[in-house]
Design a protein around this motif. Structure first.
Motif, PDB file in Angstrom:
ATOM      1  N   MET A   5       0.841  -1.194   0.000  1.00  0.00           N
ATOM      2  CA  MET A   5       0.000   0.000   0.000  1.00  0.00           C
ATOM      3  C   MET A   5       0.877   1.244   0.000  1.00  0.00           C
ATOM      4  O   MET A   5       1.835   1.339   0.754  1.00  0.00           O
ATOM      5  N   LEU A   6       0.526   2.193  -0.854  1.00  0.00           N
ATOM      6  CA  LEU A   6       1.308   3.411  -1.033  1.00  0.00           C
ATOM      7  C   LEU A   6       0.749   4.597  -0.259  1.00  0.00           C
ATOM      8  O   LEU A   6       1.371   5.648  -0.229  1.00  0.00           O
ATOM      9  N   GLY A   7      -0.414   4.454   0.324  1.00  0.00           N
ATOM     10  CA  GLY A   7      -1.065   5.535   1.066  1.00  0.00           C
ATOM     11  C   GLY A   7      -2.498   5.699   0.629  1.00  0.00           C
ATOM     12  O   GLY A   7      -2.946   5.108  -0.351  1.00  0.00           O
ATOM     13  N   LEU A   8      -3.229   6.481   1.376  1.00  0.00           N
ATOM     14  CA  LEU A   8      -4.625   6.745   1.056  1.00  0.00           C
ATOM     15  C   LEU A   8      -4.731   7.496  -0.258  1.00  0.00           C
ATOM     16  O   LEU A   8      -3.866   8.313  -0.589  1.00  0.00           O
ATOM     17  N   ARG A   9      -5.794   7.232  -0.996  1.00  0.00           N
ATOM     18  CA  ARG A   9      -6.006   7.911  -2.262  1.00  0.00           C
ATOM     19  C   ARG A   9      -7.414   8.478  -2.387  1.00  0.00           C
ATOM     20  O   ARG A   9      -7.592   9.611  -2.790  1.00  0.00           O
ATOM     21  N   THR A  10      -8.432   7.659  -2.075  1.00  0.00           N
ATOM     22  CA  THR A  10      -9.817   8.009  -2.392  1.00  0.00           C
ATOM     23  C   THR A  10     -10.752   7.472  -1.331  1.00  0.00           C
ATOM     24  O   THR A  10     -10.543   6.380  -0.816  1.00  0.00           O
ATOM     25  N   VAL A  11     -11.798   8.233  -1.031  1.00  0.00           N
ATOM     26  CA  VAL A  11     -12.912   7.715  -0.242  1.00  0.00           C
ATOM     27  C   VAL A  11     -14.169   7.915  -1.085  1.00  0.00           C
ATOM     28  O   VAL A  11     -14.374   8.987  -1.670  1.00  0.00           O
ATOM     29  N   VAL A  12     -14.966   6.850  -1.183  1.00  0.00           N
ATOM     30  CA  VAL A  12     -16.188   6.885  -1.985  1.00  0.00           C
ATOM     31  C   VAL A  12     -17.379   6.681  -1.050  1.00  0.00           C
ATOM     32  O   VAL A  12     -17.480   5.660  -0.372  1.00  0.00           O
ATOM     33  N   TYR A  13     -18.254   7.685  -1.031  1.00  0.00           N
ATOM     34  CA  TYR A  13     -19.458   7.621  -0.214  1.00  0.00           C
ATOM     35  C   TYR A  13     -20.634   7.156  -1.057  1.00  0.00           C
ATOM     36  O   TYR A  13     -20.830   7.648  -2.172  1.00  0.00           O
ATOM     37  N   PRO A  14     -21.443   6.215  -0.536  1.00  0.00           N
ATOM     38  CA  PRO A  14     -22.675   5.853  -1.230  1.00  0.00           C
ATOM     39  C   PRO A  14     -23.587   7.081  -1.285  1.00  0.00           C
ATOM     40  O   PRO A  14     -23.689   7.821  -0.299  1.00  0.00           O
ATOM     41  N   ALA A  15     -24.225   7.307  -2.404  1.00  0.00           N
ATOM     42  CA  ALA A  15     -25.075   8.485  -2.576  1.00  0.00           C
ATOM     43  C   ALA A  15     -26.320   8.140  -3.386  1.00  0.00           C
ATOM     44  O   ALA A  15     -26.453   8.549  -4.546  1.00  0.00           O
ATOM     45  N   PRO A  16     -27.257   7.371  -2.799  1.00  0.00           N
ATOM     46  CA  PRO A  16     -28.461   7.009  -3.545  1.00  0.00           C
ATOM     47  C   PRO A  16     -29.223   8.227  -4.066  1.00  0.00           C
ATOM     48  O   PRO A  16     -29.809   8.182  -5.127  1.00  0.00           O
ATOM     49  N   ASP A  17     -29.208   9.325  -3.296  1.00  0.00           N
ATOM     50  CA  ASP A  17     -29.775  10.583  -3.766  1.00  0.00           C
ATOM     51  C   ASP A  17     -28.582  11.469  -4.142  1.00  0.00           C
ATOM     52  O   ASP A  17     -28.106  12.289  -3.350  1.00  0.00           O
TER      53      ASP A  17
END
Length: 120
Positions: A5-17
């Protein structure tokens, strides 16, 4: 066995709306998304990606993606270490590859190979 692992890159939040989520995050962040499509909205925040996924499952919560040099190999090493495959490695555009596994305690763990990412 390490995953590399090279480090954090992305956070993806669920967004039904998606419209409501985009409105809220735009107000909170004080910036417009740099990528805004019906299937994905992305913000650049301090050199990292905060994303909204209308197809994401709120029951799974947000997924954090760790940078790796080889997403398929990292996914395989995580599975060898006891994780269960969740979303197989795939190219999502622009040479970016992602995969998601569920670790033995139930958390979703994402890996991403993003040839465009540069640490600020």
């Amino acid at each position: 066995m390490t995953v590399g692992m090279l480090g954090l890159r992305t956070v993806v939040y669920p967004a039904p709306d998606l419209a409501a989520a985009k409105l809220w995050w735009t107000a909170v962040l004080g910036i417009e998304p740099y990528f805004d499509e019906p299937f994905y909205v992305g913000y650049e925040v301090g050199g990292y990606e905060l994303a909204l996924d209308p197809d994401g499952d709120p029951a799974d919560g947000p997924i954090v993606y760790w940078g790796v040099e080889d997403a398929a190999a990292a996914e395989a090493r995580l599975v060898e270490a006891g994780a269960e495959p969740h979303t197989p490695c795939r190219e999502v555009g622009g040479g970016i590859e992602v995969a998601v596994v569920r670790n033995p305690v139930g958390d979703l763990v994402g890996v991403i190979r993003n040839p465009h990412f540069e640490i600020p």
